[in-house]
Design a protein around this motif. Sequence first.
Motif, mmCIF file in Angstrom:
data_model
loop_
_atom_site.group_PDB
_atom_site.id
_atom_site.type_symbol
_atom_site.label_atom_id
_atom_site.label_comp_id
_atom_site.label_asym_id
_atom_site.label_seq_id
_atom_site.Cartn_x
_atom_site.Cartn_y
_atom_site.Cartn_z
ATOM 1 N N PRO A 1 0.836 -1.216 0.000
ATOM 2 C CA PRO A 1 0.000 0.000 0.000
ATOM 3 C C PRO A 1 0.861 1.253 0.000
ATOM 4 N N ILE B 1 -2.049 6.527 2.519
ATOM 5 C CA ILE B 1 -2.713 6.414 3.823
ATOM 6 C C ILE B 1 -3.860 7.416 3.862
ATOM 7 N N ILE B 2 -5.025 6.952 4.275
ATOM 8 C CA ILE B 2 -6.176 7.844 4.387
ATOM 9 C C ILE B 2 -6.102 8.549 5.738
ATOM 10 N N GLY C 1 -0.668 5.281 10.583
ATOM 11 C CA GLY C 1 -0.626 4.795 9.203
ATOM 12 C C GLY C 1 0.764 4.332 8.804
ATOM 13 N N LEU D 1 1.530 1.049 10.485
ATOM 14 C CA LEU D 1 0.856 -0.053 9.793
ATOM 15 C C LEU D 1 1.546 -0.347 8.459
ATOM 16 N N HIS D 2 2.061 0.679 7.822
ATOM 17 C CA HIS D 2 2.816 0.474 6.575
ATOM 18 C C HIS D 2 4.036 -0.415 6.834
ATOM 19 N N CYS E 1 2.989 -3.887 6.993
ATOM 20 C CA CYS E 1 2.832 -4.370 5.613
ATOM 21 C C CYS E 1 4.193 -4.750 5.026
ATOM 22 N N LYS F 1 -7.926 -4.067 9.001
ATOM 23 C CA LYS F 1 -7.842 -2.925 8.091
ATOM 24 C C LYS F 1 -8.174 -3.321 6.651
ATOM 25 N N GLY F 2 -8.573 -4.576 6.475
ATOM 26 C CA GLY F 2 -8.973 -5.024 5.136
ATOM 27 C C GLY F 2 -7.821 -5.176 4.169
ATOM 28 N N LEU F 3 -6.599 -5.306 4.723
ATOM 29 C CA LEU F 3 -5.434 -5.396 3.845
ATOM 30 C C LEU F 3 -5.144 -6.831 3.435
ATOM 31 N N ARG F 4 -5.645 -7.796 4.208
ATOM 32 C CA ARG F 4 -5.468 -9.181 3.791
ATOM 33 C C ARG F 4 -6.649 -10.006 4.268
#
Lengths: 200, 91
Positions: free
Chosen positions: A5, A8-9, A133, A136-137, A140, A197-200
């Motif tokens: 990703p 970041i929102i 954010g 969290l990155h 990832c 967070k819907g990333l996986r």
Amino acid sequence: MFAIPHSIILSDCQTGAEVDGEIVLLDPALAKKSIDFAWWSDSSLANANLAGEEDRHWNWAAVVQKWRYKTYAECLALRTPDKAVQAAVIGLANGSSLLEKGQGCVIVERLATAPWNRESLVDEPRFRGSGTGLLLHLVCLSYQLGLGGRLSLFSFPTRDAIKFYENRGFVKTGETQDDMIHYELAEGKALRWLEQKGLR
Amino acid sequence: MATPKKKRDGDPVGVIGGCEIPAHLLRDLPENGSIQDPLDKQILRLINLHPHLSLKFRGAKLSDMDPPTKKLLLEDIQEALAIKPFRKSKI
């Protein structure tokens, strides 16, 4: 091949609107212009007490220069559309897990949000989500490098920090350094955070 | 017109790290010097972080590969490590 990703929102604290922050490579020139020369001279800090800010004297340009060519270092900045840097981070992918012996992790060398985003410094922070954010990155990045999302960091034990880390499953390992406490996020909790967070 | 969301305070994550990292919290891994290409960097990191891969992919020589071949190599490595794609591009 898939991409990590890259944005970041963020939440605009004044309007509640969502703003897209772009994750970019942090080089010494950007660090000097948009962090070292920009963060601590911002007008919003005119009446702020900066004495307690641990990163007040960090020289981001020098630190980035030190790490930028290391194989495992990732120097990143989060920029809003106006090109202001809202947060910055240096992560090292050659961390060693204490919770899961023999496993690797990403360790946060340092991370900071722009002072105008810190509620401890300003009455009206500008954006929420920049520091979280970037953290969290790095989770990832850890996952993308086959390290299970594991993350390790040193933090001062403020009330907000303790609550934040414990809510996400970080565990104190017992290590300390310069009055900072070492936390680690194990693989299971990291993957759960990514799923939430819907990333996986 | 969208309803504005409720005002929220600033980020709870302010400052992390900046201290000396103890040596035992870092793994002693090979350094590859300055790598400009992001694809090369990702592949080299993966191989160095997972030594058992270096045997499986011992024939790989990045300097002899074109980008499509490197992407295929990266996919093979990701499959070997059971790394799946992210579901979205925004955090």
